[in-house]
Design a protein around this motif. Structure first.
Motif, PDB file in Angstrom:
ATOM      1  N   LEU A 263       0.839  -1.209   0.000  1.00 14.39           N
ATOM      2  CA  LEU A 263       0.000   0.000   0.000  1.00 14.39           C
ATOM      3  C   LEU A 263       0.874   1.259   0.000  1.00 14.39           C
ATOM      4  N   TRP A 264       1.982   1.202   0.724  1.00 16.04           N
ATOM      5  CA  TRP A 264       2.847   2.378   0.828  1.00 16.04           C
ATOM      6  C   TRP A 264       3.771   2.536  -0.372  1.00 16.04           C
ATOM      7  N   ARG A 265       4.340   1.420  -0.846  1.00 21.17           N
ATOM      8  CA  ARG A 265       5.446   1.499  -1.808  1.00 21.17           C
ATOM      9  C   ARG A 265       5.074   1.032  -3.216  1.00 21.17           C
ATOM     10  N   GLY A 266       3.898   0.367  -3.337  1.00 19.21           N
ATOM     11  CA  GLY A 266       3.484  -0.113  -4.658  1.00 19.21           C
ATOM     12  C   GLY A 266       4.264  -1.328  -5.133  1.00 19.21           C
ATOM     13  N   ILE A 267       4.979  -1.965  -4.229  1.00 22.53           N
ATOM     14  CA  ILE A 267       5.773  -3.166  -4.566  1.00 22.53           C
ATOM     15  C   ILE A 267       5.398  -4.271  -3.584  1.00 22.53           C
ATOM     16  N   ARG A 268       5.199  -5.460  -4.119  1.00 22.74           N
ATOM     17  CA  ARG A 268       4.822  -6.589  -3.266  1.00 22.74           C
ATOM     18  C   ARG A 268       6.059  -7.417  -2.931  1.00 22.74           C
ATOM     19  N   PRO A 269       6.511  -7.405  -1.685  1.00 18.84           N
ATOM     20  CA  PRO A 269       7.705  -8.179  -1.353  1.00 18.84           C
ATOM     21  C   PRO A 269       7.420  -9.678  -1.303  1.00 18.84           C
ATOM     22  N   GLU A 270       8.483 -10.452  -1.471  1.00 17.13           N
ATOM     23  CA  GLU A 270       8.391 -11.907  -1.270  1.00 17.13           C
ATOM     24  C   GLU A 270       8.345 -12.160   0.233  1.00 17.13           C
ATOM     25  N   THR A 271       7.457 -13.039   0.658  1.00 16.07           N
ATOM     26  CA  THR A 271       7.297 -13.234   2.096  1.00 16.07           C
ATOM     27  C   THR A 271       7.964 -14.501   2.630  1.00 16.07           C
ATOM     28  N   ALA A 272       8.157 -15.508   1.789  1.00 20.18           N
ATOM     29  CA  ALA A 272       8.598 -16.815   2.296  1.00 20.18           C
ATOM     30  C   ALA A 272       9.920 -16.714   3.068  1.00 20.18           C
ATOM     31  N   ALA A 273      10.880 -15.993   2.489  1.00 22.02           N
ATOM     32  CA  ALA A 273      12.200 -15.901   3.130  1.00 22.02           C
ATOM     33  C   ALA A 273      12.100 -15.157   4.463  1.00 22.02           C
ATOM     34  N   VAL A 274      11.186 -14.191   4.538  1.00 19.26           N
ATOM     35  CA  VAL A 274      11.048 -13.404   5.770  1.00 19.26           C
ATOM     36  C   VAL A 274      10.364 -14.247   6.857  1.00 19.26           C
ATOM     37  N   ILE A 275       9.412 -15.063   6.446  1.00 22.38           N
ATOM     38  CA  ILE A 275       8.782 -15.979   7.412  1.00 22.38           C
ATOM     39  C   ILE A 275       9.837 -16.946   7.951  1.00 22.38           C
ATOM     40  N   ASP A 276      10.673 -17.458   7.074  1.00 26.14           N
ATOM     41  CA  ASP A 276      11.743 -18.375   7.512  1.00 26.14           C
ATOM     42  C   ASP A 276      12.698 -17.675   8.476  1.00 26.14           C
ATOM     43  N   LEU A 277      13.025 -16.426   8.157  1.00 25.50           N
ATOM     44  CA  LEU A 277      13.940 -15.646   9.001  1.00 25.50           C
ATOM     45  C   LEU A 277      13.375 -15.509  10.415  1.00 25.50           C
ATOM     46  N   LEU A 278      12.088 -15.187  10.516  1.00 22.04           N
ATOM     47  CA  LEU A 278      11.470 -15.017  11.832  1.00 22.04           C
ATOM     48  C   LEU A 278      11.357 -16.358  12.556  1.00 22.04           C
ATOM     49  N   ARG A 279      11.029 -17.385  11.801  1.00 21.04           N
ATOM     50  CA  ARG A 279      10.837 -18.703  12.413  1.00 21.04           C
ATOM     51  C   ARG A 279      12.144 -19.205  13.009  1.00 21.04           C
ATOM     52  N   SER A 280      13.244 -18.874  12.327  1.00 23.69           N
ATOM     53  CA  SER A 280      14.523 -19.390  12.828  1.00 23.69           C
ATOM     54  C   SER A 280      15.080 -18.517  13.949  1.00 23.69           C
ATOM     55  N   GLY A 281      14.327 -17.463  14.299  1.00 27.73           N
ATOM     56  CA  GLY A 281      14.656 -16.740  15.507  1.00 27.73           C
ATOM     57  C   GLY A 281      15.448 -15.490  15.311  1.00 27.73           C
TER      58      GLY A 281
END
Ligand code: ATR
Length: 281
Positions: A263-281
């Protein structure tokens, strides 16, 4: 100049949003900073005005300010209007703010995009009728599901939510309310749901509403809108009932952030890698 964004709440120190948005910004090459703002409850409106007055570009809003944010903005997206709550503030051209709510789309995208759930023709049970439940209603109703039952300890509040969405275009989905107590009694309440979503605030405290196993259809999934480093009580409950999948709300958190970023930037980021990053702590 670096554009400024932030998440505002009380408390706020635990928020993972700065980590998520920093990862999105790196990935997409966007020049922005994203910080946390702690606001005293009675200072919310002034803090928001100050942030945007100083040139801030957008805010995420978290507990306990989602309803106050809804009252503060100059216009609402349709999904925020239904939610009665706003989690994303967008600067309008000129003066003024638009309020959106990306929680529901975050929930639906996590289930469909990340986990492969197909809502078409499905029977879905939503536990809870507070702010968290209301916040996801419109995207849920637009997901293609066949039936949505909202179950709440206080039946009147579930009935009020059903009434609030009565006029929405929901592709013919049936929506009804039920008392949470009825789910605990075999042969009394509705049975055979394909997906059970926990939107009660029992969350991480350990208490799981009493629900008869017949409420789950064979192969049913459970989804807890909160998340933790270890399986949440509701996830553990789902697995103990034989749910095919028991998912927590980490993916929803990242997906709602991705929608705000879009909504802010007009670009849709990829989420999978970020979910993995958070999951791994
Ligand atoms: P939130 O913003 O997290 O949704 P809320 O608006 O206070 O918080 O709503 C809390 C929800 O959790 C409500 O649906 C509440 O049920 P009631 O409307 O009957 O109060 C539900 N809830 C809280 N504690 C609960 C419990 N111990 N068992 C069942 N439902 C509970």
């Amino acid at each position: 100049m670096t554009d400024r964004y932030a998440v505002i709440g009380y408390p706020i120190a635990h928020s993972k949003s700065p980590l998520i948005h920093a990862a999105f910004a790196r990935q997409t090459g966007q020049d922005l900073e994203y910080t946390r703002i702690l606001s005293a409850p009675d200072a919310f409106a002034d803090t928001v005005r100050c942030f945007f007055g100083d040139g801030g570009q957008g805010l995420n809003v978290t507990v306990p300010f989602k309803e106050p944010a809804w009252r503060l903005v100059d216009e609402h997206s349709p999904r925020a209007a239904t939610a009665g709550a706003v989690n994303t503030l967008i600067r309008l051209p000129g003066r003024g703010l638009r309020g959106d709510n990306t929680d529901g789309v975050g929930l639906v995208r996590d289930l469909t995009g990340n986990h492969g759930f197909d809502f078409a023709g499905r029977r879905v049970l939503l536990l809870g009728a507070g702010g968290a439940a209301r916040g996801v209603l419109r995207p849920l109703l637009e997901s293609g599901l066949a039936e949505l039952v909202i179950a709440n300890r206080t039946l009147d509040k579930a009935a009020a939510l059903v009434a609030a969405v009565a006029d929405l275009e929901s592709g013919g989905a049936m929506v009804r309310a039920c008392g949470l107590a009825d789910l605990g009694v075999a042969d009394r309440g509705p049975v055979g749901f394909d997906l059970i979503i926990n939107a009660t605030s029992t969350g991480l405290t350990g208490a799981v509403p009493s629900i008869a196993p017949s409420v789950l259809a064979p192969g049913a999934w459970t989804y807890d809108m909160v998340y933790a480093d270890t399986p949440t009580p509701f996830c553990r409950w789902g697995l103990a009932q034989g749910a095919a999948r028991a998912i927590d709300g980490l993916g929803m958190l990242v997906e709602q952030a991705a929608e705000s970023f879009f909504l802010w930037r007009g670009i849709r980021p990829e989420t999978a890698a970020v979910i993995d990053l958070l999951r791994s702590g």
